[in-house]
Scaffold this active site. Structure first.
Site, mmCIF file in Angstrom:
data_model
loop_
_atom_site.group_PDB
_atom_site.id
_atom_site.type_symbol
_atom_site.label_atom_id
_atom_site.label_comp_id
_atom_site.label_asym_id
_atom_site.label_seq_id
_atom_site.Cartn_x
_atom_site.Cartn_y
_atom_site.Cartn_z
ATOM 1 N N TYR A 158 89.431 115.350 90.754
ATOM 2 C CA TYR A 158 90.775 115.782 91.178
ATOM 3 C C TYR A 158 91.107 117.154 90.594
ATOM 4 O O TYR A 158 91.574 118.051 91.306
ATOM 5 C CB TYR A 158 91.805 114.744 90.730
ATOM 6 N N ILE A 191 105.282 113.576 89.422
ATOM 7 C CA ILE A 191 106.407 113.303 90.309
ATOM 8 C C ILE A 191 106.282 111.854 90.756
ATOM 9 O O ILE A 191 105.190 111.422 91.154
ATOM 10 C CB ILE A 191 106.335 114.204 91.573
#
Ligand code: NAD
Length: 254
Positions: A158, A191
């Site tokens: 990632y 988030i």
């Protein structure tokens, strides 16, 4: 109070619009007057968002790693909306919490294809004369991450994809300046979205508390990122290109 950014006469492609940051961005751009093409693999989510929006919006269910289908979707949506596009935001993305020993070629390639290669192909489609509105300044916004800037364990695939987004942003900013297309990225901290939930669900409550403490301002919301994306897509940032905009509650300031 009137917003200092306006999207009247603008038409934006939003990938990943069925959920999280992409969904919030689609809703905000619609409120600010933009026409939009919403792209996602999740048709139910796309349908849900569209129900909340005023006209000037269309959607396509497409796996963005299928480049031919992606191109066909963008071009047919352009005809449907009746105008060329002025902006592109690539919010679709997938996480990969995997220790080094367990990263397979397949997993690595999927993360790179969705997070990076599809973003490159989207820029190629957007920057063609048949697609973008050559009478206006164009704007492309990518989503990197704090993990494009700093490292973390079990996150190599990632993080590599998110660091690549920064390289893609800066290189395309130089290459596309002659076409009057700006290219920037945002680098969010954590988030609360379905992506964050899927990562958090792999750990205990202590992990969530630890993550929160890494952000001096605490957890962020999708609207914090959508606001910055709207700024970068708008004429208010007309002299900004090649920028990495950290929106992370102070995560990378430490
Ligand atoms: P999310 O999971 O809520 O939304 C991602 C969307 O992408 C989903 O609707 C999903 O269906 C779509 N998608 C995934 N693969 C696709 C494919 N092959 N084709 C089409 N659509 C596809 O995630 P989010 O948290 O809103 O993340 C949005 C972006 O922000 C991602 O690039 C992510 O890496 C980045 N980001 C998120 C966070 C966070 O904490 N949530 C932090 C930093 C960066």
């Amino acid at each position: 109070m009137e917003s200092f950014v306006s999207f009247e006469g603008k038409s934006i492609i939003v990938t990943g619009a069925a959920s999280g940051i992409g969904r919030e961005t689609a809703i905000l751009l619609n409120k600010l007057g933009a026409n939009a093409l919403l792209i996602d693999i999740n048709e139910e989510g796309l349908n849900d968002v569209c129900k909340m929006l005023r006209g000037g919006v269309t959607y396509r269910k497409v796996d963005i790693t299928d480049t031919d289908a992606l191109k066909e979707s963008v071009m047919s949506a352009k005809e449907e909306l009746g105008c060329n596009f002025t902006g592109l935001v690539h919010c679709a993305g997938i996480p990969s919490v995997t220790p080094l020993r367990a990263i397979t070629d397949e997993k690595y390639e999927r993360v790179m294809k969705v997070n990076v290669q599809a973003g490159l192909n989207l820029a190629k489609i957007f920057a063609s004369r048949q697609c973008y509105d050559t009478k206006q300044q164009g704007s492309i916004v990518y989503i990197s991450s704090v993990y494009g800037i700093v490292g973390s364990a079990a996150n190599a695939a990632y993080a590599t994809s998110k660091a690549a987004i920064i390289g893609l942003t800066k290189s395309l900013a130089i290459e596309l300046a002659s076409k009057n297309i700006r290219v920037n990225c945002v680098a969010p901290g954590f988030i609360k979205t379905s992506m964050a939930d899927s990562v958090n669900s792999m750990f205990d409550k202590q992990y969530e508390d630890k993550i929160e403490k890494m952000h001096p301002l605490g957890w962020g919301s999708a609207i914090d990122i959508a606001n910055a994306i709207a700024f970068l897509l708008s004429d208010a940032s007309k002299w900004t290109t090649g920028a990495v905009f950290n929106i992370d509650g102070g995560f990378t300031a430490q």
